[in-house]
Design an enzyme around this catalytic site. Sequence first.
Site: not given
Ligand code: GLT
Ligand code: MN
Ligand code: MN
Length: 387
Positions: A56, A59, A90, A183, A185, A219, A222, A247, A257, A259, A289
């Site tokens: 980002h 970041d 990216m 993306e 979510k 993702e 998501h 992702d 979420d 991750d 991600d």
């Molecule tokens: C954040 C989100 C991710 C996205 C990122 C991109 S930011 O961490 O949960 O899924 O991919 O903005």
């Molecule tokens: Mn996520």
């Molecule tokens: Mn993501």
Amino acid sequence: MSDPYAAAPEDRFSFGLWTVGHRGGDPFGLPTRPPVEPETIVERLAEVGAWGVSLHDDDLVPFGSSPAERDRIVARFGEAVRGAGLCVPMTTVDLFRQPVFKDGALTAADPAVRRFALRKAVAAIDIGAELGAGIFVLWGGREGVESGAARDPRVALERYREGVDFLCEYVRSQGLATRIALEAKPNEPRAHIYLPTTGHMLHFIETLAHPEMLGVNPEMAHESMAGLSFSQSVGQALWAGKLFHVDLNSQNGPRFDQDFRFGAEDLKEAFLTVRLLERSGYDGPRHFDARAYRSEDDIDVYAAFARGCIRNYKILAAKAAAFDTNEAIQAACDKAGAAQLSEPTPGFSPEVLEAIRDEDFTALLANTEGRHHEAADQLMIEHILGI
Ligand code: GLT
Ligand code: MN
Ligand code: MN
């Protein structure tokens, strides 16, 4: 003997600065890991065999930095990336952390917030261009609502469309080749996020002024939060020619979420996803991600977590290749209709319709034979389990 599951540059594995750099803080607890400089993250990623590092804007360049600081930071980071033999495939923009975005960014009701969001996104595209990134990800985390009382979703989507069109025009005006990946979510941090799944994004893209510049970044966590199969979503994106980025991580069902490390949850979906990606000829980044459990230290973030993401992908890719060349498994899949589905349905003509009307379906309607999916699935499970 060399490790067959070690990463090679052609695997195109990438990690976000915010992923391995995640310090383990959550809504209930403070960080458990110390901050690490982006340049050090890049060195550590090179050691685990990553090919790319994504980021980002914030970041890398702290929010509020002066133009001179920004230039110095981006130049120093670019040198570190080149020195480590990595690339930046990216970049993305943080339109969710600052209080100004509390009610959205590109869909905020206040036009000044929208203009500020555009300025920030344009600056993030510039960082990507400077670092050689071909893809710009846009995740609209705050584009949504808790309550719909004071929001007409149709109007919000118009603003969303205008915002993304603005960014496309900017890319064109600069003569950049940047492609934008949207993306989805379903929720978190908003109760309801606009365009909550990859399928919603794919339709939205077709309403934009330059749909050819846009694709998706599905993702795994998501889509799973919405109770959907990730491989189905990736399949639709591939079918539409819109899988620009992906992702990879994992998620234990519909909840916050998570991750998690790729492959840590739902191995079957992970296998089906890897198999699809590998068979499709997808040549974009395989981006993790994900973040390590809060309980871990910075050594295991790389040794166990990042290596684990890579190893699980490569192990599943090897399993997928073996699955697709195993004659017994292929015969079982064909018995369940895999090859049969490749036969096209006839196009319409009055003659074809007439033939269908005259066709004798008596035997078809009387056929009680099953479709043998249980057998094919069981073989797949045993194959994944190594039997
Ligand atoms: C954040 C989100 C991710 C996205 C990122 C991109 S930011 O961490 O949960 O899924 O991919 O903005
Ligand atoms: Mn996520
Ligand atoms: Mn993501």
